[in-house]
Design an enzyme around this catalytic site. Structure first.
Site, PDB file in Angstrom:
ATOM      1  N   ASP A  67       0.818  -1.213   0.000  1.00 37.25           N
ATOM      2  CA  ASP A  67       0.000   0.000   0.000  1.00 37.25           C
ATOM      3  C   ASP A  67       0.852   1.264   0.000  1.00 37.25           C
ATOM      4  O   ASP A  67       2.068   1.209   0.207  1.00 37.25           O
ATOM      5  CB  ASP A  67      -0.964   0.003   1.201  1.00 37.25           C
ATOM      6  CG  ASP A  67      -0.311  -0.496   2.484  1.00 37.25           C
ATOM      7  OD1 ASP A  67       0.935  -0.417   2.594  1.00 37.25           O
ATOM      8  OD2 ASP A  67      -1.041  -0.945   3.383  1.00 37.25           O
ATOM      9  N   ASN A 136      -6.767  -3.497  14.676  1.00 38.70           N
ATOM     10  CA  ASN A 136      -8.182  -3.743  14.365  1.00 38.70           C
ATOM     11  C   ASN A 136      -8.336  -4.905  13.386  1.00 38.70           C
ATOM     12  O   ASN A 136      -9.419  -5.149  12.884  1.00 38.70           O
ATOM     13  CB  ASN A 136      -8.830  -2.474  13.798  1.00 38.70           C
ATOM     14  CG  ASN A 136      -8.199  -2.023  12.485  1.00 38.70           C
ATOM     15  OD1 ASN A 136      -7.313  -2.705  11.949  1.00 38.70           O
ATOM     16  ND2 ASN A 136      -8.643  -0.905  11.953  1.00 38.70           N
ATOM     17  N   HIS A 138      -6.763  -5.219  10.436  1.00 41.73           N
ATOM     18  CA  HIS A 138      -6.575  -4.946   9.008  1.00 41.73           C
ATOM     19  C   HIS A 138      -5.319  -5.626   8.466  1.00 41.73           C
ATOM     20  O   HIS A 138      -4.366  -5.881   9.195  1.00 41.73           O
ATOM     21  CB  HIS A 138      -6.605  -3.435   8.695  1.00 41.73           C
ATOM     22  CG  HIS A 138      -5.418  -2.648   9.150  1.00 41.73           C
ATOM     23  ND1 HIS A 138      -5.493  -1.298   9.416  1.00 41.73           N
ATOM     24  CD2 HIS A 138      -4.124  -2.996   9.380  1.00 41.73           C
ATOM     25  CE1 HIS A 138      -4.297  -0.864   9.778  1.00 41.73           C
ATOM     26  NE2 HIS A 138      -3.458  -1.863   9.766  1.00 41.73           N
ATOM     27  N   GLU A 143      -9.446  -2.246   5.898  1.00 38.04           N
ATOM     28  CA  GLU A 143      -9.984  -2.029   7.234  1.00 38.04           C
ATOM     29  C   GLU A 143     -11.191  -2.954   7.457  1.00 38.04           C
ATOM     30  O   GLU A 143     -11.755  -3.494   6.502  1.00 38.04           O
ATOM     31  CB  GLU A 143     -10.419  -0.566   7.374  1.00 38.04           C
ATOM     32  CG  GLU A 143      -9.276   0.445   7.161  1.00 38.04           C
ATOM     33  CD  GLU A 143      -8.338   0.587   8.365  1.00 38.04           C
ATOM     34  OE1 GLU A 143      -8.152  -0.383   9.114  1.00 38.04           O
ATOM     35  OE2 GLU A 143      -7.783   1.692   8.543  1.00 38.04           O
TER      36      GLU A 143
HETATM   37  P1  PGA Z   1       2.581  -2.281  12.802  1.00 39.38           P
HETATM   38  O1  PGA Z   1       1.424  -2.169  11.739  1.00 39.38           O
HETATM   39  O2  PGA Z   1       3.566  -3.250  12.241  1.00 39.38           O
HETATM   40  O3  PGA Z   1       3.153  -0.897  12.889  1.00 39.38           O
HETATM   41  O4  PGA Z   1       1.961  -2.762  14.068  1.00 39.38           O
HETATM   42  C1  PGA Z   1       0.844  -3.326  11.239  1.00 39.38           C
HETATM   43  C2  PGA Z   1      -0.329  -2.953  10.384  1.00 39.38           C
HETATM   44  O5  PGA Z   1      -0.996  -1.954  10.682  1.00 39.38           O
HETATM   45  O6  PGA Z   1      -0.603  -3.676   9.417  1.00 39.38           O
END
Ligand code: PGA
Length: 252
Positions: A67, A136, A138, A143
């Site tokens: 992304d 969450n 995702h 999301e």
């Molecule tokens: P993080 O993010 O590695 O900073 O915990 C993971 C994500 O949001 O996919």
């Protein structure tokens, strides 16, 4: 699904790097799917070390990131392009022509999404996709509530994601992004899901042991035929005891 639980973040990062190195040595022209975030930082540090000290080469590899923020120039310090340059690309022998991220400045978002999907298909699909998991649930920027059939699309970020990620870069991030969809991710031949720290324990257990539902996008990964999950002990804390204990292995 293979769940590997490592004692701590350093060991998790090393195991993840070894899996990627194995993939690159087996198939130097591998197509790697890459992720940003704090979780893969140790993995990238280890890959850079392996490149410098062990001759691990990315010269024939192709990469696709999951992304990019929509509205940011590649040079913007908040962009995922910059993140990848800083933590991996600038330090290894990857061919810049074979590095792909969605174009955050594309005037036509829909056309950019179609182009990105096309580029992945033209490269022969992703051999190994690295994923983190949001608090969450995702994956990429898909999301909760995202349809499980989505391909690359322009997405709206939740308030939680905007606030977590803004804190990370100490600057406000855009509210939209271009993200590979859930179907794009599930098409990868193999997936490596990484999670560490106590704040991921609950969502990891729900994603891996709960119902498959669009409300928790990572839960779809249960249906992938070639999924490896690498956790540190803290992130594995809420998995059913039998499962976590039985899966502790030092194979890597
Ligand atoms: P993080 O993010 O590695 O900073 O915990 C993971 C994500 O949001 O996919």
């Amino acid at each position: 699904m293979d769940i590997l639980v490592k004692e701590d973040y350093e060991r998790l990062s090393l195991a993840a790097a070894r899996l990627i190195a194995q993939q690159l040595r087996r198939k130097p022209e591998s197509v790697l799917g890459l992720a940003t975030g704090t979780t893969p930082l140790g993995l990238y540090r280890e890959l850079v070390r392996m490149h410098r000290e062990e001759g691990l080469s990315f010269a024939r590899a192709t990469t696709f990131n999951l992304d990019e923020y929509y509205g940011l120039a590649p040079s913007d310090p908040r962009s995922y392009r910059r993140f990848m340059e800083e933590h991996l690309f600038a330090h290894v022998d990857v061919d810049p022509a074979r590095v792909h991220l969605p174009d955050g400045l594309a005037p036509d978002g829909e056309a950019e999404c179609a182009r990105y999907e096309q580029a992945i298909a033209q490269a022969g699909g992703i051999d190994l996709q690295v994923l983190g998991i949001g608090r969450n649930g995702h994956i990429g920027f898909n999301e909760p509530g995202t349809s499980l059939g989505t391909t690359t699309q322009v997405v709206d970020l939740t308030d939680e994601t905007v606030s977590v990620n803004s804190r990370l870069v100490q600057a406000e991030i855009p509210r939209r992004a271009i993200s590979m969809g859930i179907k794009s991710i599930m098409r990868s031949h193999a997936i490596l899901l990484l999670a560490c720290g106590p704040e991921k324990a609950e969502i990891v257990a729900k994603a891996l042991e709960g119902r498959v539902t669009p409300d928790l996008p990572a839960s779809i990964l249960q249906l992938h035929p070639n999924l490896t999950v690498l956790l540190d002990r803290e992130a594995a804390a809420f998995l059913s005891p039998g499962e976590a204990a039985a899966e502790v292995r030092e194979v890597l």
